[in-house]
Design a protein around this motif. Structure first.
Motif: not given
Ligand code: CA
Length: 218
Positions: A19-38
């Motif tokens: 849905x986000x990509x359809x709106x023209x957003x670039x999305x980076x996806x992380x599945x855990x908190x530590x990698x997100x902070x990294x």
């Protein structure tokens, strides 16, 4: 506009990314908190969508860390918990908004628009690096004054690489990003699409890291 989505539920994440990509957003996806902070300081997202129930550290802790480092990035918290306490915690720590699961994707988009307005964020759907610019809505690539429309796979591949400027993307990661759009990505197709893309890009825009993957150098 770049969005970092931190969500461990892959079914929910897949729907949201689509849905986000359809709106023209670039999305980076992380599945855990530590990698997100990294990845946060590397990706420099314009907005973070943060699930509170993460497998490693609590989303509240991720939010606390983001705010303690004085990062101004707006954060919308997503949670299955509908207890008022976690909602208040999140808002107290500095979340910009709050969505309780299950939520409607249209509501998510409305909240994103509201937060971007409040923060005066550029909602441009371009990813740019040097003279290269990728239009996330039109799937077109502009290099200098030359415009090329990319096919879906070339587009998906270049988007992943430009979202990660300076970070090596492994072949597996790139294949996965293409899998989410279409089926059956053969193992040598990445090379094929990279070579297609290189015809339109400045020399050395995409660097091959032998045996690992590819990178768009900073
Ligand atoms: Ca979760």
């Amino acid at each position: 506009m770049k969005i970092l989505l931190v969500e461990d539920d892959t079914a929910i994440a897949t729907e949201m990314i689509k849905a986000l990509r359809k709106e023209g957003f670039a999305v980076e996806h992380e599945t855990a908190g530590k990698t997100a902070l990294d990845v946060l300081p590397v990706v420099e997202p314009d907005l973070v969508l943060l699930d509170l129930g993460l497998p490693d550290i609590d989303g509240i802790e991720v939010l606390r860390k983001i705010r303690s480092e004085k990062l101004p990035t707006p954060v919308i918290v997503l949670t299955a918990r509908n207890q008022t306490s976690s909602k208040i915690d999140a808002l107290d720590i500095g979340a910009d908004d709050y969505l309780a699961k299950p939520f409607d994707l249209l509501e998510l988009m409305a909240r994103i628009r509201a937060v971007t307005r409040r923060h005066n964020l550029q909602t441009s759907s371009q990813l740019s690096h040097g003279e290269v610019s990728l239009d996330l809505a039109a799937h077109s690539l502009t290099v200098g004054d030359k415009v090329t429309t990319l096919n879906r796979r070339e587009f998906a591949l270049l988007r992943e690489l430009m979202l990660a400027v300076g970070r090596v993307k492994t072949r597996d990661a790139l294949e996965n990003s293409m899998y989410t759009m279409e089926t059956d990505v053969g193992s040598n197709t990445i090379e094929v699409y990279i070579s297609h893309l290189r015809r339109h890009l400045p020399k050395d825009f995409i660097k091959t890291i032998r045996g690992v993957g590819y990178v768009v150098p900073k």
